[in-house]
Design a protein around this motif. Structure first.
Motif, PDB file in Angstrom:
ATOM      1  N   ASP A 174     -26.413  32.988   8.328  1.00 58.02           N
ATOM      2  CA  ASP A 174     -26.080  34.010   7.342  1.00 58.02           C
ATOM      3  C   ASP A 174     -26.254  35.364   8.015  1.00 58.02           C
ATOM      4  OD1 ASP A 174     -25.623  32.152   5.309  1.00 58.02           O
ATOM      5  OD2 ASP A 174     -27.773  32.063   4.824  1.00 58.02           O
ATOM      6  N   TYR A 175     -25.634  36.374   7.456  1.00 59.17           N
ATOM      7  CA  TYR A 175     -25.741  37.701   8.084  1.00 59.17           C
ATOM      8  C   TYR A 175     -25.622  38.805   7.036  1.00 59.17           C
ATOM      9  CZ  TYR A 175     -20.612  37.381   7.801  1.00 59.17           C
ATOM     10  OH  TYR A 175     -19.323  37.213   7.359  1.00 59.17           O
ATOM     11  N   GLN A 176     -26.102  39.972   7.412  1.00 60.16           N
ATOM     12  CA  GLN A 176     -26.009  41.159   6.560  1.00 60.16           C
ATOM     13  C   GLN A 176     -25.032  42.155   7.182  1.00 60.16           C
ATOM     14  OE1 GLN A 176     -30.016  42.751   5.644  1.00 60.16           O
ATOM     15  NE2 GLN A 176     -30.801  40.904   6.665  1.00 60.16           N
ATOM     16  N   LYS A 178     -24.347  46.197   7.300  1.00 58.31           N
ATOM     17  CA  LYS A 178     -24.978  47.481   6.999  1.00 58.31           C
ATOM     18  C   LYS A 178     -24.132  48.621   7.566  1.00 58.31           C
ATOM     19  CE  LYS A 178     -29.705  45.620   7.238  1.00 58.31           C
ATOM     20  NZ  LYS A 178     -31.050  45.779   7.855  1.00 58.31           N
ATOM     21  N   ASP A 223     -29.172  36.713  10.143  1.00 52.03           N
ATOM     22  CA  ASP A 223     -30.506  36.425   9.638  1.00 52.03           C
ATOM     23  C   ASP A 223     -31.133  35.394  10.567  1.00 52.03           C
ATOM     24  OD1 ASP A 223     -30.121  38.118   7.485  1.00 52.03           O
ATOM     25  OD2 ASP A 223     -29.294  36.536   6.225  1.00 52.03           O
ATOM     26  N   GLU A 253     -17.878  39.491  11.771  1.00 53.34           N
ATOM     27  CA  GLU A 253     -18.145  38.325  10.928  1.00 53.34           C
ATOM     28  C   GLU A 253     -18.225  37.049  11.768  1.00 53.34           C
ATOM     29  OE1 GLU A 253     -14.912  38.546   8.234  1.00 53.34           O
ATOM     30  OE2 GLU A 253     -15.729  40.271   7.120  1.00 53.34           O
ATOM     31  N   SER A 256     -21.555  37.323  14.215  1.00 53.11           N
ATOM     32  CA  SER A 256     -22.840  37.343  13.498  1.00 53.11           C
ATOM     33  C   SER A 256     -23.109  35.999  12.822  1.00 53.11           C
ATOM     34  CB  SER A 256     -22.853  38.476  12.474  1.00 53.11           C
ATOM     35  OG  SER A 256     -21.796  38.333  11.551  1.00 53.11           O
TER      36      SER A 256
END
Length: 640
Positions: A174-176, A178, A223, A253, A256
């Motif tokens: 999963d990733y954020q 920012k 994450d 996308e 990550s």
């Protein structure tokens, strides 16, 4: 004649006024705006049309009062020819000049004639009016269409032995996402004087000037429990209002989700605007990139590893990452010793996407990096394989490699989702042959795969033998050159080379680039061969593979390589069964196909031939057909 000029010609005015105003507003709007361009284009067209008609009516009033004649018909004729000239003259590339001017003349005369016929509407002219309307419908449908799809171009791609390993890795993170804005950087000392209303408009649009450029962009952060590797990508020059840095979300996308952090930096402050281009903007991009890495290290060193950093760049950004790699090791700016550098980041990889070359005169190229580049055959912005120039200048050290990939039917803009399929702006884009382009997703997949493998080094074979993975990649022509620093080239043809030959004409010369006819900055051995031709080289070395770069001009390459070992044993390899592709036909504009004019792109391909575990005495190229052959960089080396 006098009554002809004094006639009202209302329809003619409307048709030609509309044509002129649409073209004029297209040149203005699509060079300056991004958001709401359609609305602005319509408003600008109406304004230009109103001004155009007002000028004609004013001239009519003045000339009829002074000379008892109206001149608007002469003006309309001139405007028509000028409009079609600007619509058709540019971005038609290899279309013959006589063809260009023939189309300009036909469309200008038909537009004027159509207007006159509709003005007067005599019954006798109904058929002629209908014919002219059909001509215009066909012409504008052709201009606004995609062009011609080139069928059968993949039929000669050979079936090579496929590598069993996979280069596509499943997403497991999963990733954020920012968006960030950090400290500012003053680059006014480098870019120069920024005065004038165009610069003021640019600063007002951005909200800042080059003396206070914010470090900003978008971060894709996995994450993860451990520190993750970092890729930083920068865009190139494009329309200022376009948020170009968001065009690489696909890369952020992809990586990550596979445990790699990606930062896409906003460098719009260094893009040109209106008629103003910035001085030394690629050097400025490099410095802003390095300053951004320093900021990111301060902010994210607890979650991101700043060892073995990968820099990626598109267009001017692709050149700027090479400049940044050099600046990273310097103590001061090359042209101003008072500007102190204190970077020294651990930059390991460079990924250049359709890069420019030497827009900034870089005198020293990095050697302790891995350099990978990708370029499309249908790039209409950076129209020549500029990555090949940089490839020649980067002499990688023993533990590093370099690899460049030429992709059939890929263009410049589709590597960025905000740039799109047109590499030129309207109205020039109307002449672009876009029907033959591969899908944007295919171009982006190649970037994703190259970036992942460059960072992880899970499968280095991709950078030396990409054809072994062709079943996992988009179906298009791929031509690759590569070199590992642990190898030593025996014959590069830059100096006098001793070899023996039979029944061929040969010379050491440079290969010309398509379109520009400029040298590739590299000597190759050029051979005119026939079925009796042979060419031999002494090798006296051993290794895992025999390497050489080769290109040719026929539909197929019919040549065998005879390998003689020191113990007297021999082996023959037939290159007809390898991945050496014929010249690729490049049709950039629709009119090139109409007039059957195009250029073919000869790109060197690095061939690797597996060897037996013993010393080679010599190799002989045994040609079996009439052909023009280009040969370069012969050596024996290790398996990368």
């Amino acid at each position: 004649m006098k009554s002809f000029f004094n006639a009202p010609h209302r329809i003619s005015k409307l048709l030609i006024g509309l044509l002129g105003s649409l073209l004029a507003s297209a040149f203005f709007v699509f060079n300056r705006y991004h958001h709401y361009v359609n609305l602005i284009f319509i408003i600008a067209s109406l304004v230009v049309f109103s001004i155009f008609m007002l000028i004609i009516e004013t001239i009519d009033v003045i000339t009829s009062r002074w000379f008892s004649i109206k001149l608007h018909m002469i003006i309309l004729i001139i405007i028509t020819f000028i409009s079609y000239y600007f619509l058709l003259k540019y971005k038609m590339y290899n279309t013959p000049q006589w063809g260009v001017y023939t189309i300009i003349t036909i469309m200008s005369l038909s537009t004027i004639s159509l207007g006159l016929l509709l003005d007067h509407r005599p019954k006798l002219f109904k058929s002629a009016s209908l014919l002219l309307i059909v001509i215009h419908l066909v012409f504008y449908s052709f201009q606004c269409g995609g062009g011609f799809k080139q069928e059968g171009v993949y039929s000669t791609i050979p079936q090579v032995i496929q590598d069993a390993s996979t280069i596509e890795v499943e997403a497991t993170y999963d990733y954020q996402i920012k968006d960030f804005v950090g400290s500012t950087v003053d680059l006014s000392w480098l870019i120069g004087n920024q005065e004038g209303k165009d610069y003021d408009s640019r600063d007002k649009m951005l909200g800042y000037g080059v003396d206070q450029i914010p470090i900003s962009g978008r971060l894709f952060l996995p994450d993860a429990q451990e520190l993750v590797p970092l890729v930083v990508i920068i865009h190139g020059n494009h329309m200022l209002p376009t948020p170009s840095y968001l065009g690489y979300d696909y890369l952020g996308e992809y990586l990550s989700a596979r445990g790699i952090a990606v930062v896409s930096l906003d460098h719009r402050a260094l893009n040109g605007y209106l008629n103003q281009n910035l001085k030394d903007d690629n050097a400025a991009r490099a410095i802003l990139l390095l300053e951004s890495i320093a900021y990111l290290q301060d902010e994210y060193s607890d979650v991101i590893s700043f060892e073995n950093i990968t820099l990626a760049g598109h267009s001017r950004g692709g050149e700027s990452i090479v400049i940044a790699s050099t600046f990273n090791q310097l103590e001061h700016y090359p042209d101003n010793e008072s500007i102190i550098f204190n970077y020294d980041f651990d930059i390991e990889n460079l990924l250049a996407i359709a890069p420019t070359y030497q827009q900034y005169s870089l005198r020293k190229y990095p050697t302790d990096v891995n350099y990978v580049a990708i370029h499309g055959s249908h790039d209409q912005d950076v129209r020549t394989f500029r990555a090949e120039y940089t490839y020649r200048r980067i002499n990688v050290e023993e533990d590093y490699f370099k690899s460049i990939l030429y992709v059939g039917n890929a263009n410049h803009g589709q590597f960025n989702t905000t740039w799109g399929k047109y590499d030129t702006r309207l109205p020039n884009a109307l002449n672009t042959n876009t029907a033959n382009l591969i899908a944007p997703q295919d171009q982006q997949q190649l970037v994703n795969v190259l970036a992942y493998q460059l960072v992880t080094k899970d499968n280095l074979s991709l950078f030396f033998d990409i054809h072994s993975f062709s079943s996992q990649l988009p179906k298009t022509w791929l031509t690759q050159q590569s070199y590992h620093g642990s190898n030593q080239i025996i014959y590069d043809f830059e100096t006098t080379t001793i070899y023996s030959s039979e029944n061929l004409v040969d010379e050491v010369a440079t290969m010309d680039n398509r379109d520009t006819q400029k040298s590739r900055l590299n000597n190759v051995l050029t051979l005119q061969v026939n079925p009796e031709s042979k060419l031999s080289f002494d090798i006296n070395s051993n290794g895992d593979f025999l390497y050489f770069d080769i290109a040719h001009e026929n539909d197929k390459l019919d040549v065998k390589v005879d390998i003689e070992y020191e113990d007297g044993s021999t082996r023959q390899v037939d290159l007809f069964t390898t991945e050496v592709l014929p010249p690729y036909p490049i049709v950039l504009s629709k009119w090139e196909r109409v007039f059957n004019h195009h250029q073919e792109s000869n790109i060197l391909e690095t061939i690797q031939v597996e060897l037996l575990d013993k010393e080679i005495k010599s190799i002989t190229f045994d040609f079996n057909d009439h052909n023009t052959i280009y040969l370069d960089n012969i050596y024996v080396g290790a398996n990368p």
